[in-house]
Design a protein around this motif. Structure first.
Motif, PDB file in Angstrom:
ATOM      1  N   ALA A   1       0.829  -1.200   0.000  1.00 40.21           N
ATOM      2  CA  ALA A   1       0.000   0.000   0.000  1.00 40.21           C
ATOM      3  C   ALA A   1       0.869   1.257   0.000  1.00 40.21           C
ATOM      4  O   ALA A   1       0.521   2.272  -0.619  1.00 40.21           O
ATOM      5  CB  ALA A   1      -0.929  -0.009   1.207  1.00 40.21           C
ATOM      6  N   ASP A   2       2.016   1.186   0.665  1.00 40.61           N
ATOM      7  CA  ASP A   2       2.904   2.351   0.734  1.00 40.61           C
ATOM      8  C   ASP A   2       3.389   2.768  -0.650  1.00 40.61           C
ATOM      9  O   ASP A   2       3.455   3.962  -0.960  1.00 40.61           O
ATOM     10  CB  ASP A   2       4.111   2.053   1.621  1.00 40.61           C
ATOM     11  N   PHE A   3       3.741   1.792  -1.487  1.00 39.59           N
ATOM     12  CA  PHE A   3       4.213   2.124  -2.839  1.00 39.59           C
ATOM     13  C   PHE A   3       3.126   2.884  -3.599  1.00 39.59           C
ATOM     14  O   PHE A   3       3.390   3.926  -4.213  1.00 39.59           O
ATOM     15  CB  PHE A   3       4.604   0.862  -3.599  1.00 39.59           C
ATOM     16  N   ALA A   4       1.908   2.353  -3.583  1.00 34.68           N
ATOM     17  CA  ALA A   4       0.825   2.970  -4.356  1.00 34.68           C
ATOM     18  C   ALA A   4       0.445   4.334  -3.776  1.00 34.68           C
ATOM     19  O   ALA A   4       0.102   5.269  -4.522  1.00 34.68           O
ATOM     20  CB  ALA A   4      -0.385   2.047  -4.383  1.00 34.68           C
ATOM     21  N   TYR A   5       0.504   4.466  -2.447  1.00 32.05           N
ATOM     22  CA  TYR A   5       0.225   5.758  -1.828  1.00 32.05           C
ATOM     23  C   TYR A   5       1.233   6.797  -2.308  1.00 32.05           C
ATOM     24  O   TYR A   5       0.858   7.915  -2.692  1.00 32.05           O
ATOM     25  CB  TYR A   5       0.270   5.646  -0.307  1.00 32.05           C
ATOM     26  N   ASP A   6       2.513   6.437  -2.298  1.00 33.32           N
ATOM     27  CA  ASP A   6       3.551   7.377  -2.733  1.00 33.32           C
ATOM     28  C   ASP A   6       3.387   7.728  -4.208  1.00 33.32           C
ATOM     29  O   ASP A   6       3.604   8.887  -4.607  1.00 33.32           O
ATOM     30  CB  ASP A   6       4.938   6.774  -2.496  1.00 33.32           C
ATOM     31  N   PHE A   7       3.012   6.748  -5.012  1.00 31.32           N
ATOM     32  CA  PHE A   7       2.790   7.013  -6.435  1.00 31.32           C
ATOM     33  C   PHE A   7       1.677   8.044  -6.619  1.00 31.32           C
ATOM     34  O   PHE A   7       1.831   9.036  -7.346  1.00 31.32           O
ATOM     35  CB  PHE A   7       2.441   5.714  -7.161  1.00 31.32           C
TER      36      PHE A   7
ATOM     37  N   PHE B   1      -6.247  -0.123 -13.151  1.00 36.02           N
ATOM     38  CA  PHE B   1      -6.381  -1.526 -12.759  1.00 36.02           C
ATOM     39  C   PHE B   1      -5.145  -1.883 -11.947  1.00 36.02           C
ATOM     40  O   PHE B   1      -4.032  -1.829 -12.452  1.00 36.02           O
ATOM     41  CB  PHE B   1      -6.513  -2.431 -13.983  1.00 36.02           C
ATOM     42  N   VAL B   2      -5.353  -2.224 -10.686  1.00 32.72           N
ATOM     43  CA  VAL B   2      -4.255  -2.455  -9.747  1.00 32.72           C
ATOM     44  C   VAL B   2      -4.135  -3.958  -9.497  1.00 32.72           C
ATOM     45  O   VAL B   2      -5.135  -4.652  -9.300  1.00 32.72           O
ATOM     46  CB  VAL B   2      -4.489  -1.713  -8.423  1.00 32.72           C
ATOM     47  N   ALA B   3      -2.900  -4.466  -9.475  1.00 33.93           N
ATOM     48  CA  ALA B   3      -2.667  -5.908  -9.447  1.00 33.93           C
ATOM     49  C   ALA B   3      -2.975  -6.572  -8.123  1.00 33.93           C
ATOM     50  O   ALA B   3      -3.040  -7.797  -8.051  1.00 33.93           O
ATOM     51  CB  ALA B   3      -1.225  -6.223  -9.859  1.00 33.93           C
ATOM     52  N   ASN B   4      -3.157  -5.803  -7.054  1.00 35.72           N
ATOM     53  CA  ASN B   4      -3.654  -6.402  -5.810  1.00 35.72           C
ATOM     54  C   ASN B   4      -4.375  -5.336  -4.982  1.00 35.72           C
ATOM     55  O   ASN B   4      -4.247  -4.129  -5.227  1.00 35.72           O
ATOM     56  CB  ASN B   4      -2.536  -7.092  -5.007  1.00 35.72           C
ATOM     57  N   ASP B   5      -5.128  -5.793  -3.998  1.00 28.89           N
ATOM     58  CA  ASP B   5      -5.969  -4.874  -3.225  1.00 28.89           C
ATOM     59  C   ASP B   5      -5.160  -3.976  -2.295  1.00 28.89           C
ATOM     60  O   ASP B   5      -5.554  -2.836  -2.034  1.00 28.89           O
ATOM     61  CB  ASP B   5      -6.990  -5.665  -2.403  1.00 28.89           C
ATOM     62  N   SER B   6      -4.051  -4.486  -1.770  1.00 28.54           N
ATOM     63  CA  SER B   6      -3.253  -3.645  -0.868  1.00 28.54           C
ATOM     64  C   SER B   6      -2.781  -2.383  -1.585  1.00 28.54           C
ATOM     65  O   SER B   6      -2.881  -1.274  -1.044  1.00 28.54           O
ATOM     66  CB  SER B   6      -2.051  -4.434  -0.334  1.00 28.54           C
ATOM     67  N   MET B   7      -2.268  -2.543  -2.803  1.00 30.16           N
ATOM     68  CA  MET B   7      -1.854  -1.366  -3.563  1.00 30.16           C
ATOM     69  C   MET B   7      -3.056  -0.499  -3.933  1.00 30.16           C
ATOM     70  O   MET B   7      -2.962   0.731  -3.946  1.00 30.16           O
ATOM     71  CB  MET B   7      -1.079  -1.775  -4.814  1.00 30.16           C
ATOM     72  N   ALA B   8      -4.187  -1.126  -4.232  1.00 28.07           N
ATOM     73  CA  ALA B   8      -5.379  -0.354  -4.581  1.00 28.07           C
ATOM     74  C   ALA B   8      -5.818   0.534  -3.414  1.00 28.07           C
ATOM     75  O   ALA B   8      -6.188   1.700  -3.602  1.00 28.07           O
ATOM     76  CB  ALA B   8      -6.510  -1.293  -4.997  1.00 28.07           C
ATOM     77  N   VAL B   9      -5.767  -0.012  -2.191  1.00 33.15           N
ATOM     78  CA  VAL B   9      -6.140   0.777  -1.016  1.00 33.15           C
ATOM     79  C   VAL B   9      -5.166   1.936  -0.815  1.00 33.15           C
ATOM     80  O   VAL B   9      -5.569   3.077  -0.525  1.00 33.15           O
ATOM     81  CB  VAL B   9      -6.186  -0.125   0.239  1.00 33.15           C
ATOM     82  N   GLY B  10      -3.872   1.666  -0.973  1.00 35.85           N
ATOM     83  CA  GLY B  10      -2.887   2.736  -0.860  1.00 35.85           C
ATOM     84  C   GLY B  10      -3.069   3.794  -1.921  1.00 35.85           C
ATOM     85  O   GLY B  10      -2.901   5.004  -1.659  1.00 35.85           O
ATOM     86  N   LEU B  11      -3.425   3.378  -3.138  1.00 37.00           N
ATOM     87  CA  LEU B  11      -3.657   4.328  -4.227  1.00 37.00           C
ATOM     88  C   LEU B  11      -4.836   5.245  -3.901  1.00 37.00           C
ATOM     89  O   LEU B  11      -4.746   6.472  -4.070  1.00 37.00           O
ATOM     90  CB  LEU B  11      -3.926   3.561  -5.523  1.00 37.00           C
ATOM     91  N   ILE B  12      -5.933   4.667  -3.423  1.00 33.75           N
ATOM     92  CA  ILE B  12      -7.105   5.473  -3.076  1.00 33.75           C
ATOM     93  C   ILE B  12      -6.768   6.480  -1.974  1.00 33.75           C
ATOM     94  O   ILE B  12      -7.165   7.654  -2.036  1.00 33.75           O
ATOM     95  CB  ILE B  12      -8.268   4.555  -2.653  1.00 33.75           C
ATOM     96  N   HIS B  13      -6.010   6.032  -0.993  1.00 30.66           N
ATOM     97  CA  HIS B  13      -5.597   6.931   0.089  1.00 30.66           C
ATOM     98  C   HIS B  13      -4.756   8.093  -0.457  1.00 30.66           C
ATOM     99  O   HIS B  13      -4.984   9.263  -0.131  1.00 30.66           O
ATOM    100  CB  HIS B  13      -4.800   6.129   1.122  1.00 30.66           C
ATOM    101  N   GLY B  14      -3.786   7.771  -1.314  1.00 27.84           N
ATOM    102  CA  GLY B  14      -2.931   8.812  -1.880  1.00 27.84           C
ATOM    103  C   GLY B  14      -3.702   9.786  -2.750  1.00 27.84           C
ATOM    104  O   GLY B  14      -3.451  11.003  -2.714  1.00 27.84           O
ATOM    105  N   LEU B  15      -4.641   9.263  -3.545  1.00 29.77           N
ATOM    106  CA  LEU B  15      -5.452  10.143  -4.392  1.00 29.77           C
ATOM    107  C   LEU B  15      -6.295  11.080  -3.531  1.00 29.77           C
ATOM    108  O   LEU B  15      -6.430  12.276  -3.840  1.00 29.77           O
ATOM    109  CB  LEU B  15      -6.350   9.302  -5.304  1.00 29.77           C
ATOM    110  N   HIS B  16      -6.844  10.546  -2.463  1.00 31.38           N
ATOM    111  CA  HIS B  16      -7.638  11.389  -1.556  1.00 31.38           C
ATOM    112  C   HIS B  16      -6.789  12.512  -0.974  1.00 31.38           C
ATOM    113  O   HIS B  16      -7.214  13.681  -0.912  1.00 31.38           O
ATOM    114  CB  HIS B  16      -8.218  10.517  -0.439  1.00 31.38           C
TER     115      HIS B  16
END
Length: 342
Positions: free
Chosen positions: A226-232, A246-261
């Motif tokens: 999740a940290d990688f996707a959040y930083d991205f 389209f994210v390859a797993n849910d952990s990264m997807a959750v981090g991505l949503i957090h970072g976008l927010h």
């Protein structure tokens, strides 16, 4: 139900009540293939009625088998490998097998040969290997094996039995879902490409995107965290041209949503996000995550069925890849207005 103070029922009592020989009871217990179904059913009914439990030590001596499956699992801290291990353990128990497992990787210095030696030293009848990296499978080929081996991996293998969840189908479902919502510019946030499932999802994404005529963007390669996707996401300075990820797993997807927010972007109004795995928390993040669910229970059953057949030297079941399902939730919606509809 038997009296707890009474003598435990034995195989000869089962045979007498079922009206068969004790050898027939033994053959039923060992899944001997040439037993009439009516006889098999009658013996099993008596076994259940008496609460008979075979003496596993005696059975091992008689059959030269231990009724034990070994599982070598790499990266056991990740959701997929852990879920597969639990599913195999559950299916094995249901089939009358015990399980010995050993974790490797993630800083553990144990070699594949040492791990295999450790498990075979415990007297296993077969080995399941959850080795998600291509390098791990390559190392496994150099390892000496004395029992049937099945590797959980998304493609067939000339050396080992294989079983898997259908990564291509799951990815296709995710892409088709986004296309149905009007998205024609989709980014793929991939897992580490030395992981076989990540590579399978990446290839399937490009193949399906090409079929739909979706713009071909370079993928972003993550590390499952999740940290990688959040930083991205947090590094974005403006809303990107693509309308979905389209994210390859849910952990990264959750981090991505957090970072976008945290960057002030809205999911799904500005960007739709689809994950892969359907982790327990996927339905409870904000917004709830659209994702692909994997039937690990069915995979575990297939693994045990195939290994059991290999142990018994019977024809190996022809197992198709376990199908997936898309779970549509709040993180995906129609492409934002003004996006290129190509």
């Amino acid at each position: 139900m038997t009296d707890s103070g009474a003598t435990k029922p034995n195989i000869r009592q089962v045979a007498a009540i079922a009206g068969v020989s004790h050898m027939t009871v033994s053959r039923v217990l060992n899944d001997y293939p040439h037993i009439r179904e009516a006889t098999r059913r009658r013996v099993l009914d008596v076994i259940e009625e008496l609460g008979y439990r075979p003496n596993m030590a005696a059975r091992a001596l008689a059959t030269h088998r231990t009724q034990r499956i070994g599982v070598l699992v790499e990266s056991a801290i990740e959701f997929g490998p852990t879920s597969i291990l639990r599913a195999v353990e559950s299916a094995a128990r249901g089939a009358g097998y015990a399980v010995s497992s050993i974790a490797a990787g993630d800083g553990d210095e144990i070699s594949p040969q040492e791990a295999v030696d450790n498990l075979t030293g415990q007297g296993i009848d077969a080995l399941c290997v959850v080795a998600p990296r291509s390098s791990s499978v390559a190392a496994l080929r150099k390892t000496s094996m004395s029992v049937p081996v099945l590797v959980v991996k998304p493609d067939d293998d000339p050396t080992f039995l294989t079983a898997s969840i259908d990564q291509q189908q799951g990815t296709t479902l995710a892409v088709d879902h986004l296309v149905s919502l009007g998205h024609r510019d989709i980014l793929h946030l991939a897992g580490p490409l030395d992981w076989l499932d990540a590579r399978a999802r990446e290839r399937a994404f490009h193949a399906r995107a090409k079929e739909w005529g979706i713009r071909q963007r370079p993928i972003v390669v993550g590390d499952w965290s999740a940290d990688f996707a959040y930083d991205f996401a947090n590094g974005m300075r403006e809303l990107p041209e693509y309308t979905a990820v389209f994210v390859a797993n849910d952990s990264m997807a959750v981090g991505l949503i957090h970072g976008l927010h945290d960057r002030g972007f809205s999911v799904p109004d500005d960007l739709s996000v689809v994950g892969f795995d359907d982790i327990p928390l996927a339905a409870h993040v904000l917004p709830p995550l659209t994702t692909v669910t994997q039937n690990f229970r069915a995979l575990g059953s297939s693994v045990v069925d195939m290994l059991h057949a290999a142990i018994e030297r019977r024809e190996i079941p022809k197992v198709t890849r376990i199908p997936t399902e898309l779970i549509a939730r709040g993180s995906s919606a129609a492409a934002r207005r003004g996006a290129d509809p190509r």
